[in-house]
Design a protein around this motif. Structure first.
Motif, PDB file in Angstrom:
ATOM      1  N   GLY A 212      70.561  47.389  -6.963  1.00 56.73           N
ATOM      2  CA  GLY A 212      71.152  46.534  -7.679  1.00 56.73           C
ATOM      3  C   GLY A 212      71.068  45.000  -7.612  1.00 56.73           C
ATOM      4  O   GLY A 212      71.210  44.618  -6.337  1.00 56.73           O
ATOM      5  N   GLN A 213      70.623  44.314  -8.383  1.00 54.61           N
ATOM      6  CA  GLN A 213      70.592  42.681  -8.381  1.00 54.61           C
ATOM      7  C   GLN A 213      69.665  42.496  -7.172  1.00 54.61           C
ATOM      8  O   GLN A 213      69.826  41.463  -6.316  1.00 54.61           O
ATOM      9  N   GLY A 214      68.558  43.135  -7.109  1.00 48.07           N
ATOM     10  CA  GLY A 214      67.643  42.811  -5.972  1.00 48.07           C
ATOM     11  C   GLY A 214      68.007  43.076  -4.419  1.00 48.07           C
ATOM     12  O   GLY A 214      67.271  42.563  -3.702  1.00 48.07           O
ATOM     13  N   MET A 215      69.106  43.735  -4.359  1.00 47.96           N
ATOM     14  CA  MET A 215      69.201  44.121  -2.842  1.00 47.96           C
ATOM     15  C   MET A 215      68.464  45.553  -2.645  1.00 47.96           C
ATOM     16  O   MET A 215      68.715  46.626  -3.327  1.00 47.96           O
ATOM     17  N   ILE A 216      67.774  45.641  -1.545  1.00 45.73           N
ATOM     18  CA  ILE A 216      66.885  46.599  -1.263  1.00 45.73           C
ATOM     19  C   ILE A 216      67.239  47.127   0.148  1.00 45.73           C
ATOM     20  O   ILE A 216      67.360  46.284   0.866  1.00 45.73           O
ATOM     21  N   SER A 217      67.316  48.557   0.312  1.00 46.50           N
ATOM     22  CA  SER A 217      67.174  49.147   1.470  1.00 46.50           C
ATOM     23  C   SER A 217      65.770  49.728   1.910  1.00 46.50           C
ATOM     24  O   SER A 217      65.224  50.458   0.870  1.00 46.50           O
ATOM     25  N   MET A 218      64.965  49.485   2.949  1.00 49.47           N
ATOM     26  CA  MET A 218      63.739  49.983   3.397  1.00 49.47           C
ATOM     27  C   MET A 218      63.922  50.762   4.314  1.00 49.47           C
ATOM     28  O   MET A 218      64.519  50.477   5.565  1.00 49.47           O
ATOM     29  N   PHE A 219      63.543  51.919   4.424  1.00 49.64           N
ATOM     30  CA  PHE A 219      63.594  52.992   5.567  1.00 49.64           C
ATOM     31  C   PHE A 219      62.036  53.585   5.845  1.00 49.64           C
ATOM     32  O   PHE A 219      61.303  53.711   5.318  1.00 49.64           O
ATOM     33  N   ASN A 220      61.909  53.047   7.476  1.00 51.97           N
ATOM     34  CA  ASN A 220      60.444  53.099   8.056  1.00 51.97           C
ATOM     35  C   ASN A 220      60.526  54.297   8.859  1.00 51.97           C
ATOM     36  O   ASN A 220      61.419  54.827   9.509  1.00 51.97           O
ATOM     37  N   HIS A 221      59.198  54.736   9.217  1.00 49.79           N
ATOM     38  CA  HIS A 221      58.770  55.818  10.418  1.00 49.79           C
ATOM     39  C   HIS A 221      59.399  57.044   9.906  1.00 49.79           C
ATOM     40  O   HIS A 221      59.582  57.949  10.909  1.00 49.79           O
ATOM     41  N   LEU A 222      59.588  57.534   8.583  1.00 49.57           N
ATOM     42  CA  LEU A 222      59.915  58.898   8.368  1.00 49.57           C
ATOM     43  C   LEU A 222      59.002  60.024   8.833  1.00 49.57           C
ATOM     44  O   LEU A 222      57.908  59.775   8.904  1.00 49.57           O
ATOM     45  N   ASP A 223      59.683  61.215   8.994  1.00 49.29           N
ATOM     46  CA  ASP A 223      58.812  62.282   9.266  1.00 49.29           C
ATOM     47  C   ASP A 223      58.622  62.939   7.862  1.00 49.29           C
ATOM     48  O   ASP A 223      57.432  63.391   7.597  1.00 49.29           O
ATOM     49  N   ARG A 224      59.720  63.077   7.341  1.00 47.51           N
ATOM     50  CA  ARG A 224      59.621  63.527   5.607  1.00 47.51           C
ATOM     51  C   ARG A 224      60.169  62.613   4.768  1.00 47.51           C
ATOM     52  O   ARG A 224      61.282  62.082   4.955  1.00 47.51           O
ATOM     53  N   ILE A 225      59.439  62.491   3.655  1.00 50.46           N
ATOM     54  CA  ILE A 225      60.003  61.813   2.741  1.00 50.46           C
ATOM     55  C   ILE A 225      60.749  62.900   1.607  1.00 50.46           C
ATOM     56  O   ILE A 225      59.791  63.842   1.084  1.00 50.46           O
ATOM     57  N   GLU A 226      61.751  62.820   1.156  1.00 48.12           N
ATOM     58  CA  GLU A 226      62.475  64.120   0.290  1.00 48.12           C
ATOM     59  C   GLU A 226      62.828  63.303  -1.061  1.00 48.12           C
ATOM     60  O   GLU A 226      63.591  63.966  -1.665  1.00 48.12           O
ATOM     61  N   VAL A 227      62.472  61.981  -1.467  1.00 48.03           N
ATOM     62  CA  VAL A 227      62.559  61.547  -2.721  1.00 48.03           C
ATOM     63  C   VAL A 227      61.561  61.231  -3.368  1.00 48.03           C
ATOM     64  O   VAL A 227      60.681  60.956  -2.824  1.00 48.03           O
ATOM     65  N   GLN A 228      61.389  60.655  -4.688  1.00 47.32           N
ATOM     66  CA  GLN A 228      60.377  60.043  -5.277  1.00 47.32           C
ATOM     67  C   GLN A 228      60.944  58.878  -6.131  1.00 47.32           C
ATOM     68  O   GLN A 228      61.937  58.786  -6.503  1.00 47.32           O
ATOM     69  N   ALA A 229      59.897  58.119  -6.572  1.00 43.98           N
ATOM     70  CA  ALA A 229      60.007  56.822  -7.151  1.00 43.98           C
ATOM     71  C   ALA A 229      60.843  57.200  -8.474  1.00 43.98           C
ATOM     72  O   ALA A 229      60.504  58.178  -9.322  1.00 43.98           O
ATOM     73  N   GLY A 230      61.839  56.428  -9.089  1.00 48.06           N
ATOM     74  CA  GLY A 230      62.630  56.644 -10.044  1.00 48.06           C
ATOM     75  C   GLY A 230      63.837  57.528 -10.046  1.00 48.06           C
ATOM     76  O   GLY A 230      64.645  57.494 -10.882  1.00 48.06           O
ATOM     77  N   GLN A 231      63.906  58.241  -8.773  1.00 49.90           N
ATOM     78  CA  GLN A 231      65.079  59.042  -8.629  1.00 49.90           C
ATOM     79  C   GLN A 231      66.240  58.266  -8.204  1.00 49.90           C
ATOM     80  O   GLN A 231      66.426  57.383  -7.566  1.00 49.90           O
ATOM     81  N   LYS A 232      67.470  58.534  -8.936  1.00 50.03           N
ATOM     82  CA  LYS A 232      68.910  57.997  -8.550  1.00 50.03           C
ATOM     83  C   LYS A 232      69.597  58.730  -7.526  1.00 50.03           C
ATOM     84  O   LYS A 232      69.702  59.945  -7.362  1.00 50.03           O
ATOM     85  N   LEU A 233      70.020  57.717  -6.502  1.00 50.90           N
ATOM     86  CA  LEU A 233      70.690  58.536  -5.352  1.00 50.90           C
ATOM     87  C   LEU A 233      72.198  58.141  -5.534  1.00 50.90           C
ATOM     88  O   LEU A 233      72.360  56.660  -5.654  1.00 50.90           O
ATOM     89  N   ALA A 234      73.052  59.058  -5.045  1.00 54.04           N
ATOM     90  CA  ALA A 234      74.426  58.463  -4.702  1.00 54.04           C
ATOM     91  C   ALA A 234      74.546  58.309  -3.392  1.00 54.04           C
ATOM     92  O   ALA A 234      73.877  58.857  -2.356  1.00 54.04           O
ATOM     93  N   ARG A 235      75.443  57.402  -2.886  1.00 49.00           N
ATOM     94  CA  ARG A 235      75.752  57.316  -1.564  1.00 49.00           C
ATOM     95  C   ARG A 235      75.867  58.659  -0.755  1.00 49.00           C
ATOM     96  O   ARG A 235      76.721  59.532  -1.159  1.00 49.00           O
ATOM     97  N   GLY A 236      75.082  58.685   0.285  1.00 47.09           N
ATOM     98  CA  GLY A 236      75.102  59.820   1.228  1.00 47.09           C
ATOM     99  C   GLY A 236      74.239  60.937   0.953  1.00 47.09           C
ATOM    100  O   GLY A 236      74.117  61.865   1.529  1.00 47.09           O
ATOM    101  N   GLU A 237      73.505  60.944  -0.131  1.00 50.60           N
ATOM    102  CA  GLU A 237      72.366  61.949  -0.534  1.00 50.60           C
ATOM    103  C   GLU A 237      70.928  61.626   0.352  1.00 50.60           C
ATOM    104  O   GLU A 237      70.993  60.495   0.755  1.00 50.60           O
TER     105      GLU A 237
END
Length: 272
Positions: A212-237
């Motif tokens: 929200g309001q331009g705050m971004i988390s970037m996660f690097n070096h993953l083995d598996r990506i389990e989400v896709q663009a446009g997906q909403k995530l709640a804390r802890g998902e």
């Protein structure tokens, strides 16, 4: 009467639970400045810093700007530009110097240091995608500003380190490394929307989560990506799992937090 007292108690409890918490303030390169703008009785003001739009939240009945300070900034006074309706004003932010430690890393795979023309072209394409992801802005959201750790494990490389790969100077460390075995689950540190995923030359398999309001988390070096663009995530998902893709000496999660398009120290947002 008892029912209305119970309802009031529940409302007060909800207000306490949802009260906005701010990150720790550190007015240094790579830090965060919290600037009070006045009582939050009128419409939300707008602000910019170094020509980039800045997050505005309500806290203790005031509007407050949450400003990301670039690692590349020179210490000294810099202006936060504020607009409230037709009124414009400047507020000085004094940025203090900070000397980050140096880190020397030895890589066996020389192509990760001395890039071929093909790898360099790919890196330039990656930077365009990353820049677009960092520029995302979702209006009408007051994001949580206290985060959970996205993965368990000790902090192996802290933010801001001056990095040398095979004795060659490179860009400072723009995130926080969490040491964890390959396959360790990665979870959203706060609510957000996935704005991009990809597999990049240096960053490996990557997920961008906009809070929200331009705050971004970037996660690097993953083995598996389990989400896709446009997906909403709640804390802890779940976001994915820790891996060793990209430029890396061993499995770990590299986590970057971006404010007004500037990577800032993620530890300022952690509750622990």
């Amino acid at each position: 009467m008892k029912a209305s007292v119970t309802a009031l108690a529940l409302w007060m409890l909800a207000a306490t639970v949802w009260a906005q918490e701010l990150p720790r303030e550190e007015r240094v390169p790579g830090g965060v400045a919290i600037v009070a703008l006045g009582a939050s009785t009128g419409s939300r003001p707008a602000a910019s810093f170094l020509a980039e739009r800045v997050m505005i939240v309500t806290h203790e009945n005031q509007w407050k700007a949450v400003v990301g300070i670039p690692l590349s900034i020179r210490p000294g006074r810099h202006r936060l530009q504020v607009r409230e309706g037709e009124r414009a004003r400047d507020i000085d932010i004094a940025v203090l110097p900070k000397d980050y430690p140096a880190q020397h890393i030895r890589l066996r795979e020389r192509r990760m240091v001395d890039l071929s023309a093909e790898d360099l072209a790919r890196h330039h394409r990656d930077r365009m995608v990353i820049s677009r992801a960092f520029a995302q802005w979702r209006e009408g959201v007051e994001p949580a500003l206290r985060f959970d750790r996205p993965a368990p494990g000790p902090l192996s490389s802290r933010f801001g380190l001056r990095r040398f790969f095979n004795d060659q100077p490179r860009a400072p460390h723009s995130g926080l490394d969490i040491a964890a075995p390959a396959g360790t689950p990665i979870s959203a540190p706060a609510d957000g929307v996935v704005v991009e995923t990809g597999d990049f030359f240096f960053n490996g398999k990557t997920v961008f989560l906009e809070h929200g309001q331009g705050m971004i988390s970037m996660f690097n070096h993953l083995d598996r990506i389990e989400v896709q663009a446009g997906q909403k995530l709640a804390r802890g998902e779940r976001v994915g799992t820790v891996g060793r893709t990209g430029r890396i000496t061993g499995p770990h999660l590299h986590w970057t937090v971006v404010l007004n398009r500037s990577p800032v120290n993620p530890e300022l947002f952690l509750a622990d």
